[in-house]
Design a protein around this motif. Structure first.
Motif, PDB file in Angstrom:
ATOM      1  N   LEU A  40      -9.719   3.878   9.053  1.00 35.84           N
ATOM      2  CA  LEU A  40      -8.921   4.885   8.404  1.00 35.84           C
ATOM      3  C   LEU A  40     -10.489   6.314   9.520  1.00 35.84           C
ATOM      4  CD1 LEU A  40      -7.263   7.563   7.675  1.00 35.84           C
ATOM      5  CD2 LEU A  40      -8.629   7.391   5.383  1.00 35.84           C
ATOM      6  N   GLN A  41      -9.919   6.968  10.353  1.00 36.75           N
ATOM      7  CA  GLN A  41     -11.290   7.384  11.377  1.00 36.75           C
ATOM      8  C   GLN A  41     -10.430   9.188  10.689  1.00 36.75           C
ATOM      9  OE1 GLN A  41     -13.206   6.779  11.923  1.00 36.75           O
ATOM     10  NE2 GLN A  41     -13.485   5.254  13.587  1.00 36.75           N
TER      11      GLN A  41
ATOM     12  N   ARG B 260      -2.227   8.339  -4.676  1.00 37.16           N
ATOM     13  CA  ARG B 260      -2.833   6.859  -4.238  1.00 37.16           C
ATOM     14  C   ARG B 260      -1.543   6.541  -3.735  1.00 37.16           C
ATOM     15  NH1 ARG B 260      -2.602   1.898  -8.292  1.00 37.16           N
ATOM     16  NH2 ARG B 260      -3.909   3.369  -9.326  1.00 37.16           N
ATOM     17  N   ASP B 261      -0.196   7.101  -3.964  1.00 39.66           N
ATOM     18  CA  ASP B 261       1.045   6.927  -2.641  1.00 39.66           C
ATOM     19  C   ASP B 261       0.971   8.140  -1.489  1.00 39.66           C
ATOM     20  OD1 ASP B 261       1.931   8.886  -4.555  1.00 39.66           O
ATOM     21  OD2 ASP B 261       3.447   8.052  -4.959  1.00 39.66           O
TER      22      ASP B 261
ATOM     23  N   LEU C 191      -1.169   9.765   3.473  1.00 39.19           N
ATOM     24  CA  LEU C 191      -1.336   7.636   3.640  1.00 39.19           C
ATOM     25  C   LEU C 191      -0.601   7.499   4.788  1.00 39.19           C
ATOM     26  CD1 LEU C 191      -1.520   5.406   2.241  1.00 39.19           C
ATOM     27  CD2 LEU C 191       0.089   5.563   0.957  1.00 39.19           C
ATOM     28  N   ILE C 192       0.086   8.175   5.115  1.00 39.38           N
ATOM     29  CA  ILE C 192       0.920   7.773   6.480  1.00 39.38           C
ATOM     30  C   ILE C 192       0.691   7.573   8.131  1.00 39.38           C
ATOM     31  CG2 ILE C 192       3.488   7.232   7.387  1.00 39.38           C
ATOM     32  CD1 ILE C 192       3.455   6.320   4.867  1.00 39.38           C
ATOM     33  N   GLU C 193       0.227   9.097   7.805  1.00 42.83           N
ATOM     34  CA  GLU C 193      -0.422   9.579   9.264  1.00 42.83           C
ATOM     35  C   GLU C 193      -1.512   9.698   9.399  1.00 42.83           C
ATOM     36  OE1 GLU C 193       1.264  11.490   7.541  1.00 42.83           O
ATOM     37  OE2 GLU C 193       3.435  11.905   8.163  1.00 42.83           O
ATOM     38  N   GLY C 194      -2.470   9.381   8.679  1.00 40.14           N
ATOM     39  CA  GLY C 194      -3.647   9.501   8.486  1.00 40.14           C
ATOM     40  C   GLY C 194      -4.384  10.933   8.492  1.00 40.14           C
ATOM     41  N   ASP C 195      -3.027  11.914   9.547  1.00 41.57           N
ATOM     42  CA  ASP C 195      -3.692  13.254   8.903  1.00 41.57           C
ATOM     43  C   ASP C 195      -4.317  14.278   8.418  1.00 41.57           C
ATOM     44  OD1 ASP C 195      -4.061  16.342  10.311  1.00 41.57           O
ATOM     45  OD2 ASP C 195      -1.359  16.673  10.409  1.00 41.57           O
TER      46      ASP C 195
ATOM     47  N   LEU D 160       0.110   4.345   9.683  1.00 47.04           N
ATOM     48  CA  LEU D 160       0.387   2.957   9.330  1.00 47.04           C
ATOM     49  C   LEU D 160       1.781   1.809   8.791  1.00 47.04           C
ATOM     50  CD1 LEU D 160      -1.615   0.964   6.909  1.00 47.04           C
ATOM     51  CD2 LEU D 160      -0.533   2.795   5.334  1.00 47.04           C
ATOM     52  N   SER D 161       2.022   2.692   8.813  1.00 46.81           N
ATOM     53  CA  SER D 161       3.407   2.272   8.722  1.00 46.81           C
ATOM     54  C   SER D 161       4.443   1.799   9.975  1.00 46.81           C
ATOM     55  CB  SER D 161       4.867   3.549   8.271  1.00 46.81           C
ATOM     56  OG  SER D 161       4.750   4.835   9.464  1.00 46.81           O
TER      57      SER D 161
ATOM     58  N   THR E 202      -4.224   0.054  -4.548  1.00 42.45           N
ATOM     59  CA  THR E 202      -5.138   1.235  -3.945  1.00 42.45           C
ATOM     60  C   THR E 202      -5.563   0.885  -2.897  1.00 42.45           C
ATOM     61  OG1 THR E 202      -6.876  -0.019  -4.933  1.00 42.45           O
ATOM     62  CG2 THR E 202      -5.167   1.666  -6.855  1.00 42.45           C
ATOM     63  N   GLU E 203      -5.877   2.446  -2.219  1.00 47.63           N
ATOM     64  CA  GLU E 203      -7.378   1.696  -1.262  1.00 47.63           C
ATOM     65  C   GLU E 203      -8.126   1.390  -1.339  1.00 47.63           C
ATOM     66  OE1 GLU E 203      -5.839   3.028   1.627  1.00 47.63           O
ATOM     67  OE2 GLU E 203      -8.168   3.531   2.648  1.00 47.63           O
TER      68      GLU E 203
ATOM     69  N   ARG F  22       0.639  -0.975   0.224  1.00 48.77           N
ATOM     70  CA  ARG F  22      -0.146   0.170  -0.156  1.00 48.77           C
ATOM     71  C   ARG F  22       0.606   1.329  -0.038  1.00 48.77           C
ATOM     72  NH1 ARG F  22      -1.991   2.800  -1.552  1.00 48.77           N
ATOM     73  NH2 ARG F  22      -3.713   5.108  -0.679  1.00 48.77           N
ATOM     74  N   ILE F  23       1.930   1.297   0.597  1.00 47.56           N
ATOM     75  CA  ILE F  23       2.708   2.178   0.629  1.00 47.56           C
ATOM     76  C   ILE F  23       3.601   2.853  -0.403  1.00 47.56           C
ATOM     77  CG2 ILE F  23       4.870   3.302   2.156  1.00 47.56           C
ATOM     78  CD1 ILE F  23       3.790   2.289   4.730  1.00 47.56           C
TER      79      ILE F  23
ATOM     80  N   GLY G  42       2.714   2.190  -3.608  1.00 46.11           N
ATOM     81  CA  GLY G  42       1.092   2.235  -4.043  1.00 46.11           C
ATOM     82  C   GLY G  42       1.241   1.081  -5.418  1.00 46.11           C
TER      83      GLY G  42
ATOM     84  N   ALA H  47      -7.087  10.872  12.000  1.00 41.86           N
ATOM     85  CA  ALA H  47      -6.308  10.007  11.629  1.00 41.86           C
ATOM     86  C   ALA H  47      -6.664   8.095  11.825  1.00 41.86           C
ATOM     87  CB  ALA H  47      -4.831   9.643  13.133  1.00 41.86           C
ATOM     88  N   TYR H  48      -5.301   7.158  11.651  1.00 43.74           N
ATOM     89  CA  TYR H  48      -5.638   6.077  11.638  1.00 43.74           C
ATOM     90  C   TYR H  48      -6.564   5.555  13.264  1.00 43.74           C
ATOM     91  CZ  TYR H  48      -3.911   5.333   6.929  1.00 43.74           C
ATOM     92  OH  TYR H  48      -3.517   5.456   5.731  1.00 43.74           O
TER      93      TYR H  48
ATOM     94  N   ARG I 221      -6.920  -4.234   5.071  1.00 40.62           N
ATOM     95  CA  ARG I 221      -6.835  -3.133   6.348  1.00 40.62           C
ATOM     96  C   ARG I 221      -7.942  -4.069   7.689  1.00 40.62           C
ATOM     97  NH1 ARG I 221      -9.753   1.325   6.788  1.00 40.62           N
ATOM     98  NH2 ARG I 221      -9.872   2.649   4.478  1.00 40.62           N
TER      99      ARG I 221
END
Lengths: 556, 101
Positions: free
Chosen positions: A47-48, B56-57, B15-19, A98-99, A32-33, A26-27, A29, A51-52, A40
Motif C-alpha cells: 500500500l503506497q 476495517r471493511d 480499502l479497494i482502490e487505495g485512494d 485490491l479486488s 484485519t489489515e 480481507r474485503i 472484513g 494506491a496499492y 499481501r
C-alpha cells in the motif's frame, strides 16, 4: 530461456488461488489489515501513498516477448497504461485495485510470471547481469545459477521469516554489471586455477542506512557446492542475525558486528553439516535449467549496410555510439533501449512501448528482452545489419534516446510521488536534471556519468554508488537533497562521500549544473571522465563549485 | 507547559482502490481534504482514530495527520500530506485525474 515445469505451474497457480481467497476474506472484513498485511506482502502487494502497488518479479531481469506483451496488457486492463521498471529488475504497477489483484496474478501466471517474494523478510527476486549470455567479457552465463537460486529460495520453508529481507545478485563477467557488492550475497562466476568455473562468494554488502561493500567470504566455491553453501550462509544469518532492531537486522550488520572471521567460521561449520545431509540437485532439474539458456541460433550475415547507415545518418550514428555494447558473437550487438527520454520518468514504459519492444524483440532479437538495474530495457542479441531498421522503429515510440551511460541516464526510485517510505521526491529531480542538461547542450561533452537518486535513506536509487548521488530528505518539513560524490557501482565498488550541507528542491538542479561545469573546467581533456577527474583531484574542486560562498570565504 | 496540540484530520486509504480518504464530521469518508473534520482536541482525535480503525471493511492504515484551517476548509501542513491530496507530480494521475482535489 527457462520454461516452467508442471511443478512450477502448479505451484504458482495454487499460491494465486490461496491469495485470491485471502483477498476475499480481507474485503469481507474477515481478516484485519494486520492479519492481511504479511499475506499481501508475500505476494508483492504494497500500500503506497495514493494506491496499492504490485511488484512483479522479473527473475534475473530476463523477459520473453510474450511476457512483455502480457505486462502491457495488464497495464492497460488493470492499471493506467504503464509500468515502472525498478533497480531490482522488477516491474511495479502503481494503481491496481485490491479486488483486481488476484486476476492480475492469474494473468501473470499465464506467462510464467509471479510476484512471490518480491517483499517481506525473504530471499527476494534474484538479480543478474542484464547482458548475460551476450557480453563479450563473460566467463559464464549467470542465468542458470540465478534460476537455480530462484527455485531453491522460493517458498524455502526455513527462510520465510528471516531477520530482514535478503538479496542475491549474480554476475558472470569480468566487469560487474550486477552490483554484486551491494547484495546480501553476491555471486561472481570466476575461473579457478584448474580452468574450471566456480563462484567467488561475497557477503554483507548493502546500501541503505548503513552502506557497506560486500566482502569475499569464499574466493572460490565449487559449482556443485553452491546450494549447500548458500543454505549455510542464510541459515547462519537466520540464527545470528539480530531481530531486536530492524535497522541492525541485515546480514551486513551481522557480519560487521561479529567480524568476518567469526561469521565465516560459523558458515563453514554449518556448511559441513548441510553438506553431510545434502542429497544434491535433481540432475533432470539441473539439465532442464542449463538447456534453457543455450545461445540463440546466431546468423552469419554481412554488416556493410550498418556502416553505410552510420555514415549517412548522424542521429543513428549518435545512438550507435552510445547505446550499443560489444557482443561476444561477431556481427552482433547488445542494444540498450533507454527508458530515460529527457523529461520522462526513469524506468517507466507505456503499454505501447512495451508492445513495440516485444515486437522488435521477435523481429530482430530472438524474442529476448532484459531489464537492467539501471532501469533500461536491453535487446541482448541484435545483428548489426538490423540496427538501422530497429532504430527507426524505436523512434516511433520515443525509445531511441541516445543517452545510455550519459548524464540523463539517471537511476531514480519512485520517491515521494508514490512511495510510502520516501522522505522527498526523486522523479521530478531526475526529470529536471535531464531536461536542463539537454537545454544547456552539455550532455555530449560531459560523456560518461552516473547520477543516481534516492528519495529516502533506504537507497533504492543506489545514490551511494553514483558518481554523483542525490539523497532526498525531509529537513524540518521541507524537501532537502544531499549530494554524495565519487561512488562506484562496479567490481571496484566505492561508497560516495557526502559533499556537505543539502540543497533545497529549487537549488538542486543548479547545484548539479555547477558540478558538471566544474568538471569540464578541471578535466585534463575530453577522455578524462567525471569519475576519473574526481579520483585524480579529490573532492575539493567539486565542493568549491557546490558551495561557492564558502569557497569565496576561504579564499578571503 | 505542554506543547499546543496541532489540529489533526483522520486520513486513510480506501480499502479497494487505495485512494486517500479523510473522515468527515458526519462520519463519511471523503476523498477531499477540505471536507475533513478538523480536530482541535487531542482526546477527541484519539476517539475519531479508533472509530476509523474499526472500519476495517472500508479503509486501511488510518492515522492522524497535522492540518490547519484554510480558505476552503482544512488543508495539510506537511508536503507529504499535500502530495496525498493531489497525486504524483510526474503524471496527472490520482486525485488530479479525477478532478477531485
Amino acid at each position: 530461456m527457462y520454461n516452467y515445469t508442471d511443478f512450477d505451474t502448479a505451484y504458482v497457480a495454487s499460491r494465486n488461488a490461496q491469495f485470491r481467497r485471502q483477498v476475499e476474506r480481507r474485503i469481507s472484513g474477515a481478516l484485519t489489515e494486520d492479519e492481511f498485511r504479511p499475506l499481501r506482502l508475500m505476494n508483492g502487494l504494497y500500500l503506497q501513498l495514493h494506491a496499492y502497488m504490485l511488484r512483479v518479479a522479473i527473475p534475473y531481469g530476463t523477459l520473453k516477448s510474450d511476457q512483455m506483451r502480457q505486462l502491457a496488457m495488464i497495464a492497460d486492463r488493470w492499471d493506467k497504461g504503464y509500468g515502472h521498471f525498478t533497480t531490482r529488475q522488477n516491474i511495479q504497477y502503481n494503481w491496481p485495485k485490491l479486488s483486481d489483484v488476484p486476476d492480475i496474478l492469474d494473468a501473470l501466471g499465464e506467462v510464467q510470471m509471479h510476484a512471490i517474494q518480491t517483499s517481506g523478510n525473504t530471499i527476494r527476486n534474484v538479480t543478474a547481469d542484464h547482458f548475460a549470455g551476450a557480453a563479450a567479457d563473460e566467463i559464464g552465463d549467470p542465468r542458470p545459477t540465478a534460476e537455480l537460486v530462484r527455485q531453491w529460495s522460493t517458498d524455502h520453508p526455513e527462510f520465510q521469516f528471516l531477520p530482514r529481507k535478503f538479496k542475491i545478485g549474480v554476475s558472470g563477467a569480468a566487469h560487474d554489471r550486477a552490483v554484486t557488492k551491494s547484495h546480501d550475497i553476491g555471486l561472481r562466476i570466476v575461473r579457478g586455477g584448474n580452468g574450471q568455473t566456480g563462484y567467488e562468494v561475497l557477503v554483507g554488502g548493502g546500501l541503505g542506512r548503513t552502506p557497506m561493500v560486500g566482502q569475499v567470504i569464499r574466493p572460490f566455491l565449487k559449482k556443485e557446492d553452491l546450494l549447500p553453501y548458500l543454505e549455510a550462509i542464510v541459515s547462519t544469518y537466520n540464527t545470528m542475525g539480530r531481530r531486536d532492531n530492524k535497522y541492525k537486522a541485515r546480514i551486513k550488520i551481522t557480519v560487521f558486528e561479529n567480524g568476518m572471521e567469526k561469521f565465516r567460521d560459523a558458515v563453514d561449520a554449518r556448511f559441513e553439516e548441510v553438506k553431510r545431509d545434502w542429497t544434491g540437485v535433481n540432475p533432470e532439474v539441473l539439465a532442464h535449467i542449463e538447456q534453457s539458456f543455450l545461445p540463440p541460433a546466431f546468423r552469419n550475415a554481412p554488416v556493410d549496410g550498418y556502416e553505410t547507415a552510420r555514415k549517412a545518418d548522424p542521429v543513428f550514428r549518435a545512438w550507435t555510439d552510445t547505446n550499443l555494447t560489444e557482443h561476444r558473437q561477431p556481427g552482433y550487438a547488445i542494444v540498450t533501449v533507454s527508458l530515460k527520454a529527457h523529461g520522462a520518468t526513469p524506468g517507466d514504459a507505456t503499454s505501447a512501448q512495451m508492445r513495440l519492444l516485444a515486437d522488435l524483440a521477435d523481429k530482430y532479437g530472438h524474442g529476448e528482452l532484459r531489464i537492467s538495474h539501471e532501469q533500461n530495457v536491453v535487446l541482448p542479441h541484435v545483428h548489426k545489419s538490423d540496427l538501422w531498421a530497429l532504430h527507426a522503429s524505436l523512434k516511433t515510440e520515443a525509445l531511441a534516446t541516445a543517452n545510455f551511460g550519459l548524464v540523463s541516464d539517471i537511476i531514480a526510485c519512485p520517491g515521494m510521488d508514490y512511495c510510502a517510505l520516501a522522505t522527498a521526491r526523486s522523479i521530478p529531480v531526475a526529470q529536471e536534471i535531464a531536461t536542463h542538461v539537454q537545454a544547456i547542450g552539455l550532455e555530449e561533452d560531459i560523456g560518461a556519468l552516473k547520477i543516481k537518486i534516492s528519495g529516502c535513506i533506504n537507497a533504492c536509487g543506489h545514490h551511494h554508488v553514483g558518481h554523483i548521488g542525490i539523497l532526498g530528505l525531509d529537513r524540518a518539513g521541507v524537501e532537502n537533497y544531499q549530494i554524495t560524490l565519487g561512488g562506484d557501482h562496479t567490481e571496484n565498488m566505492v561508497i560516495g562521500e557526502r559533499a556537505g550541507p543539502g540543497f533545497a528542491y529549487d537549488e538542486i538542479v543548479p547545484a548539479i549544473e555547477r558540478l558538471l561545469r566544474a568538471y569540464l573546467d578541471v578535466r585534463e581533456d575530453a577522455s578524462e571522465t567525471f569519475i576519473d577527474a574526481y579520483r585524480r583531484l579529490g573532492p575539493a574542486p567539486f565542493k568549491a563549485a557546490l558551495y561557492p560562498d564558502e569557497a569565496a570565504r576561504d579564499a578571503a | 507547559m505542554a506543547r499546543a496540540f496541532i489540529p489533526k484530520v483522520v486520513t486513510a486509504n480506501a480499502l479497494i482502490e487505495g485512494d486517500v480518504v479523510y473522515l468527515t464530521a458526519d462520519d463519511i469518508w471523503s476523498r477531499n481534504h477540505a471536507e475533513a473534520e478538523l480536530i482541535e482536541d487531542e482526546a477527541h482525535a484519539q476517539l475519531r482514530l479508533l472509530k476509523a480503525d474499526r472500519q476495517r471493511d472500508r479503509v486501511v492504515g488510518a492515522y492522524l495527520a497535522d492540518a490547519r484551517m484554510g480558505d476552503h476548509g482544512p488543508e495539510p501542513i506537511h508536503f507529504r500530506e499535500a502530495f496525498r491530496t493531489r497525486g504524483p507530480s510526474n503524471y496527472a494521475h490520482g486525485k488530479q485525474e479525477a478532478g477531485n482535489v
